[in-house]
Design a protein around this motif. Structure first.
Motif: not given
Lengths: 302, 302
Positions: B247-249, B291, B293-294, B289, B296-298
């Motif tokens: 579950g971790a990156s 992990d 951030q970019v 899914k 998710r956020a674009g």
């Protein structure tokens, strides 16, 4: 760089109970109290506990007075409250808060969409707000949001941020925080804005509030540490997410910040394992998986 | 710091197809080909495409030869393959690879658990491996894993890493990568190890392979950029996760790395939006899914 002197201590302000919960589905009064009390046992010395806002604007904070009555207040901890205006400040002061914060966005579009006023209109209310808080013996911090970029306008010029700062300091605010509202800061931007601020206002008390929306949260912290910044906001478990990008990260997670600082030999007073425990509690309270690597992975060696 | 000169260009090696997929549930041959081909259209110039290992050890790579036959090879891209030993090197060379990599862990315990040999035993095979690769006209890179810490032993002394490096260079390896196998690196550790390496071996070609298991991935990249490092591994979407903490990156996400570098004005040749598109594809291919951030956020402004 190896010739940089990092701060020996960093003051962490835990913003999960306010900034975090304000961007989660509402939880019960008792759950909020449980979270603040649990944070109080981690060694953290500053907690942004609540905001005193109109319940129609932010239903998550409708029970602010009740939460505050029930919290086991630790005299060793400085609790603060966010206020949007004079009415909110009066409520916060009446509840016994002495550390108050007000947010003004450097981006007009963001300020308009956030609180339906131009940045100028928000700045114009600062002198009366400062007076009221100071007369009651309190302090007022100005949080400049969208300091490194705006989701509507894009880049926010450094000069625009410094103009907001000058107006705030003229109005008599006691300290300053720059907020990276939607995670647009990167290390060179941090260096540029902090450098320009130091040049214009060498003695201002400056804290930084980073988001990890694009993964740069701790890189920004590191760049700021190189500049001697020793005051950071963080949210346990990364509580709050990003209201502008559903599913994305918001505030940097307190336990990630503490992990980094501890490994660098920088004292925060916070017990990392205790903070990870509160992040686990926070996940239960909001009922969703939080976006924190240290929460998932734990300390380096199990 | 503002007086630091950052590299103007950074060479990114995309390791998703190998390091990433090796730590995901197996996907089809065609899916692997689709991923490598899609990456080839992002502008990335180096791809770690495959490993030639025993299918019983790593079933995810059992179809390495078939994948490689089907890939649309772009002559502008350098494809590399990981090999565990002479047998693997022979397979990789026979398949037409000229850039080979071998991993040796600086931590004995990790090396034992990973490949059932001591670090010394792994190092002892390097001279014959180098000879075989060089005779075939190829190059061999030594990837030193657990360079910043071991999940079993904890801290790994800098001297221990340098001992592995010396042995590798004596054996004739052509370049070096330090791997932060379980995300234990932090900026001061990066500065320390890179500095010590530069002192001992000023001319060695050095790349860094960071994981984001505890959120410090891009902070480590930033610290390394300050030292002039211009060679980084990354995995699209953060593909692969962390085998030591479910579950971790795992690897830093390529699109997060590119986002940071692009904002710093550092050229990678990679189109950020195209790489985000491949991260979306990677999520579909592995069915979970990722992990990043970019992802998710674009990009900063939509």
């Amino acid at each position: 760089m190896s010739d940089v002197t990092f701060p020996s201590r960093v003051s962490v302000r835990e913003v999960g109970p306010r900034d975090g919960l304000q961007n989660e589905d509402p939880i019960s009064t008792d759950a909020k109290v449980e979270l603040i009390d649990a944070l109080g046992r981690t060694g953290v010395r500053r907690i942004e506990a609540l905001s005193f806002v109109h319940p129609k604007a932010i239903p998550q904070m409708a029970d602010a007075d009740e939460v505050w009555e029930k919290v086991t207040r630790d005299p060793g901890i400085r609790y603060s409250a966010l206020v949007p205006n004079l009415r909110g400040a009066e409520r916060a002061l009446a509840a016994g808060f002495t550390e108050l914060e007000v947010v003004v966005s450097a981006s007009d579009t963001h300020n308009q969409r956030n609180i339906n006023r131009t940045t100028e209109e928000s700045l114009a209310q600062l002198p009366s707000l400062v007076s009221a808080v100071h007369e009651a013996g309190g302090t007022l911090q100005l949080i400049v949001s969208t300091a490194w970029g705006c989701p509507y306008e894009g880049d926010v010029p450094v000069d625009r941020v410094l103009w907001v700062v000058s107006r705030g300091l003229s109005a008599g605010v006691d300290s300053l925080v720059y907020g990276d509202t939607t995670g647009m800061a990167t290390p060179p931007r941090v260096t540029r804005l902090v450098g320009a601020t130091r040049s214009s206002h060498p003695d201002v008390a400056l804290g930084l509030h980073f988001h990890n929306t694009r993964g740069t949260g701790l890189a920004n912290v590191y760049a700021a540490l190189e500049l001697g910044i020793d005051d950071f906001d963080a949210s346990v478990g990364g509580l709050g997410g990003c209201p502008y990008a559903p599913g994305a990260s918001g505030n940097i997670a307190t336990e990630e910040l503490v992990y980094l600082l501890e490994d660098m030999g920088i004292d925060t007073g916070i017990d990392l394992r205790a903070m990870i425990g509160v992040a686990q509690l926070a996940e239960q309270l909001v009922g969703r998986k939080l976006d924190s690597q240290v929460l998932r992975a734990g300390p380096a060696v199990r």
